[in-house]
Design a protein around this motif. Structure first.
Motif, PDB file in Angstrom:
ATOM      1  N   VAL A 175       0.851  -1.188   0.000  1.00 45.34           N
ATOM      2  CA  VAL A 175       0.000   0.000   0.000  1.00 45.34           C
ATOM      3  C   VAL A 175       0.887   1.238   0.000  1.00 45.34           C
ATOM      4  O   VAL A 175       1.999   1.235   0.520  1.00 45.34           O
ATOM      5  N   THR A 176       0.400   2.309  -0.642  1.00 46.93           N
ATOM      6  CA  THR A 176       1.101   3.582  -0.650  1.00 46.93           C
ATOM      7  C   THR A 176       0.179   4.671  -0.135  1.00 46.93           C
ATOM      8  O   THR A 176      -1.054   4.523  -0.145  1.00 46.93           O
ATOM      9  N   LEU A 177       0.801   5.760   0.293  1.00 49.06           N
ATOM     10  CA  LEU A 177       0.046   6.927   0.735  1.00 49.06           C
ATOM     11  C   LEU A 177       0.686   8.151   0.085  1.00 49.06           C
ATOM     12  O   LEU A 177       1.804   8.527   0.447  1.00 49.06           O
ATOM     13  N   GLN A 178      -0.010   8.718  -0.870  1.00 45.60           N
ATOM     14  CA  GLN A 178       0.438   9.943  -1.511  1.00 45.60           C
ATOM     15  C   GLN A 178      -0.065  11.119  -0.692  1.00 45.60           C
ATOM     16  O   GLN A 178      -1.278  11.252  -0.504  1.00 45.60           O
ATOM     17  N   MET A 179       0.845  11.936  -0.230  1.00 44.66           N
ATOM     18  CA  MET A 179       0.484  13.054   0.637  1.00 44.66           C
ATOM     19  C   MET A 179       0.849  14.361  -0.058  1.00 44.66           C
ATOM     20  O   MET A 179       2.025  14.605  -0.338  1.00 44.66           O
ATOM     21  N   ASN A 180      -0.141  15.170  -0.352  1.00 45.69           N
ATOM     22  CA  ASN A 180       0.063  16.462  -1.006  1.00 45.69           C
ATOM     23  C   ASN A 180      -0.313  17.591  -0.059  1.00 45.69           C
ATOM     24  O   ASN A 180      -1.023  17.395   0.922  1.00 45.69           O
ATOM     25  N   SER A 181       0.169  18.769  -0.392  1.00 45.83           N
ATOM     26  CA  SER A 181      -0.151  19.967   0.402  1.00 45.83           C
ATOM     27  C   SER A 181       0.078  19.718   1.887  1.00 45.83           C
ATOM     28  O   SER A 181      -0.786  20.001   2.727  1.00 45.83           O
TER      29      SER A 181
END
Length: 123
Positions: free
Chosen positions: A79-85
């Protein structure tokens, strides 16, 4: 048994993006829900996001909705977690977790945990 290893955490500035990954080994994760939690110093562990298996149900904490994206991975990356802003309040130790059941926001419902990867967001 399932072994989980998180990676991708580092020091970034507010507004930056990061992508966390969780590598899994030990057994097939078919049918498992994958989740991300975080814990800041002096605070309790809190739910961030989770993705189910059977209906791909996805759930986010209100504090990250619209900024973070959870995705099931391929091969060894579970699993991945893309974190923006990113914001300074996102600073925490981020944990990957799995459970043999439907999506849950409750940390005690998860069966296996990684050791965590540190995300620090400076203002």
């Amino acid at each position: 048994q399932v072994q989980l290893v998180e990676s991708g955490g580092r020091l970034v500035q507010a507004g930056d993006s990061l992508r966390l990954s969780c590598a899994a080994s030990g057994r097939s994760l078919s049918g498992y829900t994958m989740g991300w939690f975080r814990q800041a110093p002096g605070k309790e562990r809190e739910f961030v996001a989770a993705v189910g298996w059977f209906n791909n149900n996805i759930n986010y904490a209100d504090s990250v909705k619209g900024r973070f994206t959870i995705s099931r991975g391929n091969a060894n990356i579970a699993v991945t977690l893309q974190m923006n802003s990113l914001k300074p309040e996102d600073t925490a130790l981020y944990f990957c977790a799995v459970r043999a059941g439907v999506v849950s926001r409750v940390s005690a419902a998860y069966d296996y945990w990684g050791q965590g990867t540190q995300v620090t967001v400076s203002s």
